[in-house]
Design an enzyme around this catalytic site. Structure first.
Site, PDB file in Angstrom:
ATOM      1  N   ASP A 102      40.944  43.948  50.133  1.00  0.00           N
ATOM      2  CA  ASP A 102      40.389  42.892  50.994  1.00  0.00           C
ATOM      3  C   ASP A 102      41.390  41.843  51.435  1.00  0.00           C
ATOM      4  OD1 ASP A 102      40.917  41.434  48.710  1.00  0.00           O
ATOM      5  OD2 ASP A 102      38.825  41.159  48.137  1.00  0.00           O
ATOM      6  N   GLU A 124      38.334  51.266  47.875  1.00  0.00           N
ATOM      7  CA  GLU A 124      37.577  50.138  47.299  1.00  0.00           C
ATOM      8  C   GLU A 124      36.712  49.496  48.397  1.00  0.00           C
ATOM      9  OE1 GLU A 124      39.050  46.156  45.844  1.00  0.00           O
ATOM     10  OE2 GLU A 124      39.157  47.236  43.951  1.00  0.00           O
ATOM     11  N   GLU A 137      38.308  37.051  52.162  1.00  0.00           N
ATOM     12  CA  GLU A 137      38.339  38.421  51.646  1.00  0.00           C
ATOM     13  C   GLU A 137      37.086  39.221  52.017  1.00  0.00           C
ATOM     14  OE1 GLU A 137      39.205  35.727  49.954  1.00  0.00           O
ATOM     15  OE2 GLU A 137      41.172  36.056  49.065  1.00  0.00           O
ATOM     16  N   HIS A 218      43.632  32.369  40.572  1.00  0.00           N
ATOM     17  CA  HIS A 218      44.462  32.399  41.786  1.00  0.00           C
ATOM     18  C   HIS A 218      43.670  32.269  43.076  1.00  0.00           C
ATOM     19  CE1 HIS A 218      43.457  36.451  43.392  1.00  0.00           C
ATOM     20  NE2 HIS A 218      43.136  36.694  42.145  1.00  0.00           N
ATOM     21  N   ARG A 220      41.581  31.473  46.400  1.00  0.00           N
ATOM     22  CA  ARG A 220      41.593  30.366  47.357  1.00  0.00           C
ATOM     23  C   ARG A 220      40.398  29.441  47.131  1.00  0.00           C
ATOM     24  NH1 ARG A 220      42.567  33.838  50.967  1.00  0.00           N
ATOM     25  NH2 ARG A 220      44.801  33.847  51.045  1.00  0.00           N
ATOM     26  N   HIS A 248      50.130  32.060  38.744  1.00  0.00           N
ATOM     27  CA  HIS A 248      50.303  32.605  40.095  1.00  0.00           C
ATOM     28  C   HIS A 248      51.304  31.736  40.846  1.00  0.00           C
ATOM     29  CE1 HIS A 248      49.275  34.113  44.105  1.00  0.00           C
ATOM     30  NE2 HIS A 248      48.706  35.132  43.494  1.00  0.00           N
TER      31      HIS A 248
HETATM   32  N1  UDP Z   1      48.021  41.552  36.709  1.00  0.00           N
HETATM   33  C1  UDP Z   1      49.368  41.745  36.378  1.00  0.00           C
HETATM   34  N2  UDP Z   1      50.091  40.663  35.926  1.00  0.00           N
HETATM   35  C2  UDP Z   1      49.562  39.421  35.823  1.00  0.00           C
HETATM   36  C3  UDP Z   1      48.205  39.215  36.194  1.00  0.00           C
HETATM   37  C4  UDP Z   1      47.468  40.303  36.637  1.00  0.00           C
HETATM   38  O1  UDP Z   1      49.876  42.864  36.454  1.00  0.00           O
HETATM   39  O2  UDP Z   1      50.276  38.486  35.420  1.00  0.00           O
HETATM   40  C5  UDP Z   1      47.252  42.702  37.244  1.00  0.00           C
HETATM   41  C6  UDP Z   1      45.874  42.912  36.665  1.00  0.00           C
HETATM   42  O3  UDP Z   1      45.914  43.755  35.534  1.00  0.00           O
HETATM   43  C7  UDP Z   1      45.134  43.555  37.823  1.00  0.00           C
HETATM   44  C8  UDP Z   1      45.786  42.947  39.035  1.00  0.00           C
HETATM   45  O4  UDP Z   1      47.043  42.440  38.612  1.00  0.00           O
HETATM   46  O5  UDP Z   1      45.348  44.954  37.857  1.00  0.00           O
HETATM   47  C9  UDP Z   1      44.908  41.849  39.585  1.00  0.00           C
HETATM   48  O6  UDP Z   1      45.596  41.133  40.552  1.00  0.00           O
HETATM   49  P1  UDP Z   1      45.093  39.716  41.068  1.00  0.00           P
HETATM   50  O7  UDP Z   1      44.321  39.038  39.998  1.00  0.00           O
HETATM   51  O8  UDP Z   1      46.314  39.033  41.603  1.00  0.00           O
HETATM   52  O9  UDP Z   1      44.191  40.067  42.336  1.00  0.00           O
HETATM   53  P2  UDP Z   1      42.643  40.445  42.503  1.00  0.00           P
HETATM   54  O10 UDP Z   1      42.359  41.591  41.589  1.00  0.00           O
HETATM   55  O11 UDP Z   1      41.832  39.224  42.211  1.00  0.00           O
HETATM   56  O12 UDP Z   1      42.531  40.833  43.926  1.00  0.00           O
END
Ligand code: UDP
Length: 401
Positions: A102, A124, A137, A218, A220, A248
């Site tokens: 997204d 997804e 998103e 993280h 927004r 982040h």
């Molecule tokens: N993750 C990582 N290192 C970190 C924090 C998260 O590898 O320091 C991984 C986590 O296991 C997951 C993904 O990053 O697979 C999630 O990313 P994020 O939270 O940035 O984005 P969202 O999933 O909310 O789109």
């Protein structure tokens, strides 16, 4: 593949992506294609350059093209990426363009694919809160659903959400490839002591005698007052637990985090962790507080109690599994709930039962089966064929808008 048919794309499967979660969730697809002797192409937009590269490197992968975009806002990113990506798509003539999730890169990749006349698959697909949050998103997901020919929904509920919007053709329920990534990395950590010790290194300074609480934030919609409220809760909890917070790099997050928690006893502010280190850490902590979509999916698979720092979620399956609680961002609620889980062993046990609402790790293979089966399907997507038929149509002589 009908190479001599001008209306059929004959190129590779192309992935367009730019952020860490896209890297994590597309890596299993790319690895599976490589294992099948395919030559997939990965185009990095540059949206989150370091975290993207690091996540890919965790799987031994790197991008084939890197557009190196640095943009301050989603609108700037999309506006600049679409023509750059469309050029790459035209040059490579992929059989499929695949986007995930997204993000601004997802939307830009989808628009570029369709403007360039390529066929588009969305991994997804169908996650909805039914609100306008998270913005932008949820908007990105809905727009991509209108453009893609293939929609890989992780769950039946996601497929039903697509159907409710009139998107029924090309929908496949596959599970989430993020679970493939998680299980792959967990197996590697279990079988490779060298990797396990590298993964543990960033946590070497964290005292072992108190429970560990992992936090990530993280989004927004959580910046500003909501972030401040979460940080106040973490400050309150520190001391009873060791708080581990990979920060982040977005300055709207990292600035307030450093001001509120920097130097505080019991709080460990870390740079973003590589995927192996993060998976190892999730296997070690008592509880995770997060607004991350990916972590909400990973927590049930690991049997990890998860407090979701949001008011709505497009991942209700994690809550239904009993692992996650949709909590919001109010300081006293976060503190009281975290303390309850830490002190109530029965509650903690009920939230620690592993569950697989997002699949058992076969998503990448299922998605690739569909992509490869349809790689030679014949429908006119070649932009050349559009302009040929347009030239025969008198009304199409108007200038492009
Ligand atoms: N993750 C990582 N290192 C970190 C924090 C998260 O590898 O320091 C991984 C986590 O296991 C997951 C993904 O990053 O697979 C999630 O990313 P994020 O939270 O940035 O984005 P969202 O999933 O909310 O789109």
């Amino acid at each position: 593949m009908a190479a001599d048919d001008p209306d059929v794309a004959t190129g590779p499967i192309m992935f367009i992506a730019g952020t860490r979660p896209e890297a994590v969730k597309l890596a299993p697809l790319i690895l599976d294609l490589l294992a099948r002797g395919q030559r997939p192409v990965l185009v990095a937009t540059g949206q989150h350059p370091d975290m993207f590269d690091e996540a890919l490197a965790g799987f031994g992968l790197q991008a084939d093209h890197d557009l190196g975009l640095m943009a301050a806002s989603p609108d700037a990113a999309v506006g600049r990426l679409v023509p750059m990506l469309a050029d790459v798509v035209r040059a490579r003539q992929p059989a499929w363009v695949v986007v995930q999730g997204d993000t601004s890169s997802t939307l830009a990749g989808a628009l570029a694919a369709r403007y360039a006349g390529a066929r588009l698959a969305h991994v997804e697909a169908g996650l909805r809160t039914g609100t306008h949050d998270p913005h932008p998103e949820e908007m990105h997901r809905k727009l991509v659903a209108q453009m893609a020919q293939l929609h890989f929904a992780p769950t039946a509920a996601a497929a039903a959400a697509l159907a409710a919007e009139g998107v029924r053709a090309g929908v496949h329920v596959t599970g989430n490839s993020g679970i493939d990534a998680l299980l792959l990395m967990r197996a590697r950590l279990a079988h490779d002591p060298g990797l396990a010790s590298l993964a543990a290194a960033p946590l070497a300074q964290v005292p072992q005698h108190r429970p560990w609480l992992l936090a990530t934030i993280h989004r927004r919609e959580n910046q500003g007052a909501r972030l401040a409220a979460v940080l106040a809760a973490l400050a309150d909890l520190a001391g009873a637990v060791e708080i581990i917070l990979p920060v982040h790099p977005n300055p709207a997050i990292s600035g307030p985090v450093q001001s509120a928690l920097g130097g505080r006893a019991g709080v460990h502010l870390l740079p973003p962790l590589g995927y192996a280190a993060f998976v190892a850490l999730m296997g070690r902590v008592m509880l995770v507080l997060t607004d991350s979509g990916g972590v909400q999916e990973e927590a049930p698979a690991l049997g990890l109690p998860c407090l979701v720092l949001r008011d709505v979620t497009e991942r209700p399956e994690a809550v239904a599994s009993g692992n996650a609680i949709l909590l919001g961002c109010e300081t006293p609620v976060i503190v009281a709930t975290a303390q309850q889980i830490m002190h109530d062993a029965a509650l903690r046990a009920s939230m620690s039962r592993p569950a697989l609402p997002y699949g058992a790790g076969g998503a990448a293979q299922a998605i690739n089966d569909v992509l490869l089966r349809q790689a030679s399907a014949s429908w006119p997507q070649n932009p050349e064929s559009w302009s040929r038929s347009a030239a025969h149509h008198p009304r199409s002589r108007a200038p492009a808008r």
